[in-house]
Write a protein that holds these residues in place. Structure first.
Motif, PDB file in Angstrom:
ATOM      1  N   THR A 106     -32.203 -13.406   8.096  1.00 18.11           N
ATOM      2  CA  THR A 106     -30.920 -13.414   8.505  1.00 18.11           C
ATOM      3  C   THR A 106     -30.158 -12.320   8.154  1.00 18.11           C
ATOM      4  OG1 THR A 106     -29.457 -14.453   6.784  1.00 18.11           O
ATOM      5  CG2 THR A 106     -30.323 -16.066   8.597  1.00 18.11           C
ATOM      6  N   GLN A 107     -30.573 -11.490   7.099  1.00 24.03           N
ATOM      7  CA  GLN A 107     -29.900 -10.487   6.435  1.00 24.03           C
ATOM      8  C   GLN A 107     -30.604  -9.197   6.933  1.00 24.03           C
ATOM      9  OE1 GLN A 107     -26.758 -10.966   5.252  1.00 24.03           O
ATOM     10  NE2 GLN A 107     -27.320 -12.930   5.918  1.00 24.03           N
ATOM     11  N   HIS A 120     -28.553 -17.044  -5.624  1.00 21.67           N
ATOM     12  CA  HIS A 120     -29.529 -16.742  -6.611  1.00 21.67           C
ATOM     13  C   HIS A 120     -29.172 -17.130  -7.920  1.00 21.67           C
ATOM     14  CE1 HIS A 120     -30.928 -14.863  -3.176  1.00 21.67           C
ATOM     15  NE2 HIS A 120     -31.939 -15.478  -3.413  1.00 21.67           N
ATOM     16  N   ALA A 258     -25.758 -18.786   5.444  1.00 27.14           N
ATOM     17  CA  ALA A 258     -26.103 -17.451   5.562  1.00 27.14           C
ATOM     18  C   ALA A 258     -25.408 -16.827   6.822  1.00 27.14           C
ATOM     19  CB  ALA A 258     -27.405 -17.170   5.163  1.00 27.14           C
TER      20      ALA A 258
END
Ligand code: HEM
Length: 481
Positions: A106-107, A120, A258
């Motif tokens: 998605t990034q 994370h 996200a």
């Protein structure tokens, strides 16, 4: 998450990811467009001298540096670069085995600093050095909003707000079992249809509350031990107690976090929770992607379909869960763990129904509890995001989360009923912050939004439902035209 019917089908067929070929570079395309607009509005910027200054040739860039434009070209799963703290990483190969799944894509081609940080553990940072390919050239300074958000996060960490109260979660586990016990006690005591109705509602409430508990574990709010969170929170509370596959839910939910309410440049939803066409369309732009007249006619009555669909949602989730558990791409041990815990759920519910109740009441009890559970869960999902901004322009992490998310007022009932997800804005900005600390950080988040002119939407439960319904009506009317 009234969306799951279509989402599940698209995910299992890989449809969701096929959107990324064109989708993920949209932020940079739009950024370029924005720069062009800025140049047009500023007379000096359009002079040839200024334009010459702006155009950067590869030769003029020092070795080891990469430009935003270069990064933006690597915007798909097979060729994926991302930026974290102005350093560029090539995750094309790593992404395929990324422990968090395809959410990493998605990034693709863009800055992932804040989404990386919120998801994370410290361990993930160690992986970065092997993926590093260069520094970002002429990196833009971080905006004041993002700077303030990062400071807030650091302050919360220093104040130990990311540490959970174990007593709080033990109490949650016990009170959840109490709801189940109450449900079973009702039908053990009386087998009338009224008792079946009350008991099935309590069972649905138990499943709903198991969902919130599992959600907290899977966001690593409860303990820092990620395996414990996955096995106890996911396989026990999610699969066995509630009946949903942990792997299915996490894959979908991580992408939702996200890319909340985000679409690609053609307004195909990236967020699976708004990927509900042809049943529901959450914005006029999404509606515009629907050419088929039959589908448009369904959307033109979507406000009438909405409430019945909420009740039916659990059937779709049960189906998607089993389909995911049968997915041969999963490691074999996980496939068996998922299947065994789901079969345990079906066995326990069906066994209890037919052991305690005569056959007609047992069927009724099982059926009604599915309907109630669908409605109890999905009403909370929809009020949290639906009817908020649906966008495909470049937004920093904070703006994207706040503009696409709605809070429901905090009080004893709302906090309990929604599993703390009424503080959805705080949850999206700090997903691993334990549920019991969301209320504590809310005033700081509100102040952050006020300082930077970001609308912080907080409504009562009833008004929230009306807001969602109004959006459906608005888009339904547009579909009639
Ligand atoms: C270079 C990039 C990345 C590396 C090296 C990386 C590494 C990892 C590792 C090692 C884990 C296991 C859990 C942990 O130790 O924290 C993980 C999980 C995860 N990652 Fe990434 N990741 C990267 C990029 C991303 C991006 C950009 C996103 C989001 C857009 C993301 C989202 C997640 C999620 C949601 C999980 C699952 C966390 C969980 O619930 O266990 N990752 N990643």
């Amino acid at each position: 998450m009234a969306s799951s019917t279509t989402t599940a089908v698209k995910q299992s067929s890989g449809g969701l990811w096929s959107k990324w070929g064109t989708g993920s570079n949209l932020s940079f395309v739009s950024r370029k467009e924005q720069q062009q607009q800025q140049q047009q509005s500023s007379p000096e910027a359009s002079t040839p001298a200024a334009q010459q200054e702006k155009s950067i040739s590869r030769e003029s860039i020092p070795e080891g540096f990469l430009t935003v434009e270069e990064v933006s070209k690597h915007d798909n799963p097979s060729d994926c670069w991302i930026v974290i703290n102005d350093k560029v990483y090539d995750v094309s190969a790593f992404g395929k085995t990324h422990p968090g799944g395809p959410v990493i894509f998605t990034q693709a081609g863009r800055d992932a600093t804040d989404s990386f940080k919120v998801f994370h553990s410290a361990k993930a940072w160690q992986f970065l050095q092997d993926l590093y390919i260069g520094d970002l050239y002429n990196a833009e300074p971080v905006s004041e909003l993002v700077k303030d958000y990062r400071d807030l996060r650091t302050a919360f960490m220093r104040s130990q707000l990311f540490k959970s109260s174990k007593m709080y979660y033990v109490t949650k586990c016990v009170t959840n079992f109490a709801i189940l016990a109450a449900s079973l006690a009702v039908i053990a005591w009386s087998q009338t249809y009224l008792a079946v109705l009350c008991s099935s509602f309590l069972l649905a409430l138990f499943w709903q509350q198991c969902g919130w508990l599992s959600h907290d574990f899977l966001h690593h709010q409860v303990t820092e031990n990620r395996s414990l969170n996955t096995y106890f929170g996911g396989l026990f509370w999610g699969n066995f107690a509630q009946g949903y596959s942990v792997g299915w839910w996490k894959t979908k939910h991580n992408v939702h976090h996200a890319a909340t309410n985000e679409c690609d440049d053609k307004y195909q939803p990236i967020d699976p929770d708004i990927d509900t066409v042809p049943l529901l369309a959450w914005s006029k732009e999404i509606l515009a992607t629907v050419d088929d007249q039959f589908f448009r006619s369904i959307i033109s009555v979507q406000h009438l379909l909405f409430f019945p669909l909420l009740f039916l949602a659990r059937f779709s989730w049960l189906h998607s869960s089993w389909a995911h558990a049968s997915n041969f791409e999963m490691p074999r041990y996980m496939r068996w763990a998922e299947k065994a815990s789901l079969l345990g759920h079906y066995g326990a519910s069906i066994g209890a129904a037919f052991y305690i109740l005569p056959i007609p009441q047992a069927i009724c009890w099982l059926f009604l509890s599915q309907l109630f559970c669908g409605a109890l869960l999905s009403i909370v999902f929809v009020i949290s995001h639906n009817g908020m901004d649906v966008y495909n322009d470049p937004r920093d992490f904070v703006t994207a989360q706040v503009t696409s998310t709605r809070n429901i007022e905090g009080n004893f009932f709302n906090d309990w009923f929604t599993g703390g997800l009424n503080r959805q804005i705080e949850h999206h900005l700090f997903p691993s912050l334990p549920r019991h600390n969301l209320a504590k950080v809310a005033p700081h988040v509100k102040a952050l939004c006020a300082k930077h002119g970001l609308h912080y939407e907080e409504l009562s439960l009833g008004t929230g439902v009306c807001r969602v319904f109004n959006r459906l009506v608005e888009v339904a009317y547009a579909a009639k035209v």
